[in-house]
Write a protein that holds these residues in place. Structure first.
Motif, short mmCIF file in Angstrom:
data_model
loop_
_atom_site.label_atom_id
_atom_site.label_comp_id
_atom_site.label_asym_id
_atom_site.label_seq_id
_atom_site.Cartn_x
_atom_site.Cartn_y
_atom_site.Cartn_z
N SER A 96 47.06 28.14 42.94
CA SER A 96 46.81 29.30 42.08
C SER A 96 45.95 30.34 42.78
CB SER A 96 46.18 28.82 40.78
OG SER A 96 45.25 29.74 40.30
N MET A 97 45.01 29.88 43.62
CA MET A 97 44.16 30.83 44.36
C MET A 97 44.84 31.30 45.63
SD MET A 97 40.32 29.35 43.73
CE MET A 97 39.48 30.79 44.40
N ARG A 98 46.05 30.80 45.84
CA ARG A 98 46.91 31.22 46.97
C ARG A 98 46.21 30.98 48.30
NH1 ARG A 98 50.58 34.75 44.65
NH2 ARG A 98 51.69 34.64 46.63
N PRO A 205 32.76 42.94 48.15
CA PRO A 205 32.65 41.74 47.30
C PRO A 205 33.81 41.63 46.31
CG PRO A 205 31.08 43.41 46.61
CD PRO A 205 31.72 43.92 47.86
N SER A 206 34.18 40.42 45.98
CA SER A 206 35.26 40.22 45.02
C SER A 206 35.02 38.93 44.25
CB SER A 206 36.60 40.13 45.76
OG SER A 206 36.58 39.06 46.67
N THR A 207 35.64 38.85 43.09
CA THR A 207 35.65 37.61 42.32
C THR A 207 36.95 36.91 42.63
OG1 THR A 207 34.28 38.50 40.55
CG2 THR A 207 35.72 36.66 39.98
N GLN A 208 36.90 35.61 42.97
CA GLN A 208 38.13 34.88 43.26
C GLN A 208 38.22 33.67 42.34
OE1 GLN A 208 39.46 34.78 47.17
NE2 GLN A 208 38.44 36.68 47.72
N GLY A 209 39.43 33.35 41.94
CA GLY A 209 39.62 32.25 41.01
C GLY A 209 39.12 32.60 39.63
N PRO A 210 39.49 33.79 39.13
CA PRO A 210 38.94 34.22 37.83
C PRO A 210 39.58 33.47 36.65
CG PRO A 210 40.60 35.78 38.53
CD PRO A 210 40.46 34.76 39.65
N ASP A 215 46.56 36.86 27.97
CA ASP A 215 47.14 38.14 28.39
C ASP A 215 47.44 38.20 29.88
OD1 ASP A 215 44.50 38.21 29.15
OD2 ASP A 215 44.10 40.24 28.44
N TYR A 216 46.93 37.24 30.68
CA TYR A 216 47.21 37.26 32.12
C TYR A 216 47.67 35.95 32.75
CZ TYR A 216 46.34 42.06 33.19
OH TYR A 216 46.48 43.42 33.26
N GLU A 219 51.33 35.76 33.69
CA GLU A 219 51.69 36.63 34.82
C GLU A 219 51.29 35.99 36.15
OE1 GLU A 219 50.77 37.87 31.91
OE2 GLU A 219 52.67 38.92 31.55
N PHE A 220 50.11 35.33 36.18
CA PHE A 220 49.71 34.66 37.42
C PHE A 220 50.69 33.54 37.78
CE2 PHE A 220 45.40 36.46 36.64
CZ PHE A 220 45.32 37.13 37.84
N TRP B 7 53.43 41.21 36.46
CA TRP B 7 53.09 40.16 37.44
C TRP B 7 53.28 40.63 38.87
CZ3 TRP B 7 56.60 38.28 40.93
CH2 TRP B 7 57.97 38.37 40.62
N VAL B 16 39.60 39.75 42.02
CA VAL B 16 39.12 40.81 41.14
C VAL B 16 38.09 41.66 41.88
CG1 VAL B 16 38.00 41.36 38.94
CG2 VAL B 16 39.49 39.35 39.12
#
Lengths: 383, 92
Positions: A96-98, A205-210, A215-216, A219-220, B7, B16
């Motif tokens: 999922s985190m690719r 900086p980024s958030t990963q594995g949110p 609603d999402y 799609e993931f 998607w 994010v």
């Protein structure tokens, strides 16, 4: 090019040495241990340069692998059976985190009863996790697939873990002549590792594995499905590229005398080698028998399989894993792929917990009309 | 991400960007208690800012400047972390 007498485990360790990953978090488990033991020796001898992380469990091994891969380090690991079961939660997250992690899986039966020998129940446990699973027939293929794996895992359209599955003991511990590519060829073939959003890039900086709400989340998951579908042509493409260096043709599946075959045996892993020998025997007697070896179990080459079996009357599907109360996994897959073609299907579960399937057993299988469990005491289909 | 994204346009793995993290107004989940500060006791150590698991402590440069209630869930961590007891949780 050099030919060496190597076990499948040693061959994979050599592929890892040549790929020279940056980080290898790993926990030992039979029959995977020789892979990482061999690789650890290469590191100790200065022939490979990975940060070898002695984690406390497979759950931690995959967790550390995700962190390393997303930080910008080419990352590999290895496991088997209960190790994969403990790791399973994090395998889903890696997909999922690719995270393009390459993992060798020495296929071993799941407990219980506890057993250390080969079947494919560990692979099937994480069938739906979204990781790519490529099955080797022998030590040479385990080596070749390991060399191919980073190219598939790290492709920008894919970015998924790749598991190179090799039958426990049958491949991991059996010595065969293996042709290793020159180190510089592998180095050039796998290239440099790049990650688009390095998690340790403090300037961006980024958030990963949110967290993803209704609603999402969907799609993931849809994007993940597209990513593994994109890997199917890539497996063939990368295999063709490697063939230019190795002279060995690999692909999503291998066909063997299917053109005019009435009966085609479909299998995974080392059993495909046994089946091909039996096909040779039948062919010598004029019997129209063929074989298909599935290399890419995930993504599954459904279209290629339909094409391969376009002329077939019967398909015999050999499953080295069971799904108690339902269709065994390879049979279910082949049934879905061949639905509507009119090919008559017969499924057999075999070889659980390392029970051997010898060539005469496959001959018996081809001559029976009875589906079901083979090679188990107390059943009418004897081998 | 503001408007709902199809998607095909999602970044791989759902990475994010920090500018997007303000979009969920987590303060709407608040427990019924909100933080209040006695500025006379505040020594501007910024432990509240450091410990806040969201982005509910507002700074003016490096000076404590109050709370962003749109992102405060009322978890009380700032009140626990405050070494001078300047932050108190009060019923809403």
């Amino acid at each position: 090019m050099t030919l060496e007498l190597l076990t499948g485990g040693e061959a994979v360790a050599h592929a890892m040495r040549q790929i020279d990953p940056d980080v290898v978090p790993v926990y030992p488990i039979t029959p995977q241990t020789p892979i990482i033991q061999g690789f650890a020796k290469f590191v100790a001898d200065g022939r490979a340069h990975a940060e070898l992380v002695n984690v406390e469990s497979e759950h931690s091994a995959m967790s550390a692998a995700i962190g390393a891969a997303l930080a910008g380090a080419r990352t590999m690991t290895a496991t088997s059976s209960q190790g994969l079961a403990l790791m399973a939660e994090v395998v889903y997250i890696a997909a999922s985190m690719r995270a393009p992690i390459v993992m060798a899986l020495g296929n071993r039966a799941l407990s219980g009863p506890i057993n250390i020998h080969c079947d494919h129940s560990d692979s099937m446990l994480i069938r739906d996790s979204g990781v790519i699973q490529l099955f080797a027939e022998n030590a040479q293929e385990a080596y070749d697939l390991t060399v191919m794996a980073p190219r598939i895992a790290e492709h920008p359209d894919v970015l998924l873990p790749v598991l190179v599955c090799l039958d426990g003991f049958t491949i991991t511990h059996s010595s065969e002549p293996v042709e290793l590519l020159p180190d510089e060829v592998v180095k050039r073939f796998v290239g440099e590792y790049h990650v688009s959003h390095p998690v340790l890039d403090a300037a961006h900086p980024s958030t990963q594995g949110p967290f993803a709400m209704p609603d999402y989340y969907y799609e993931f998951r849809r994007a993940q499905a597209a990513a593994i579908e994109a890997a199917l042509p890539l497996v063939d493409g990368v295999a063709a590229e490697l063939a230019a260096d190795s002279g060995r043709a690999l692909g999503v599946l291998e066909t063997y005398f299917v053109e005019d075959a009435e009966q085609v045996v479909v299998s995974l892993g080392s059993t495909a080698g046994t089946v091909k020998d039996v096909v040779d025997e039948f062919r010598r007697n004029g019997d129209r028998v063929g074989a298909v070896k599935i290399c890419s179990y995930r993504p599954f080459p459904a279209v290629a399989l339909r094409e391969a079996l376009a002329e077939a009357v019967k398909a015999v599907v050999l499953d080295r894993a069971d799904s108690p109360g339902g269709a065994p996994p390879l049979l279910a897959e082949v049934s879905a792929a061949l639905y509507g073609t009119g090919v008559e299907l017969r499924g057999h579960v075999y070889g659980l917990g390392g029970r051997d399937l010898h060539p005469p057993d496959v001959s018996v299988l081809l001559e029976t009309a009875q589906p079901g469990y083979v090679g188990v005491r107390g059943e009418p289909c004897p081998v | 991400m503001g408007a709902l994204t199809p998607w095909q346009e999602l970044p791989p793995g759902g990475v994010v960007d920090p500018t997007e993290a303000e979009q969920p107004r987590t303060g709407s989940w608040r427990t019924g208690l909100r933080p209040e500060v006695d500025l006379a006791s505040c020594v501007n150590c910024l432990l509240c800012w450091l410990y806040c698991p969201d982005s509910a402590i507002v700074l003016d440069g490096t000076a404590f400047a109050g709370f962003d209630h749109d992102h405060c869930k009322g978890c009380e961590i700032c009140a626990q972390a405050c070494p001078t007891g300047a932050i108190e949780m009060v019923p809403e």
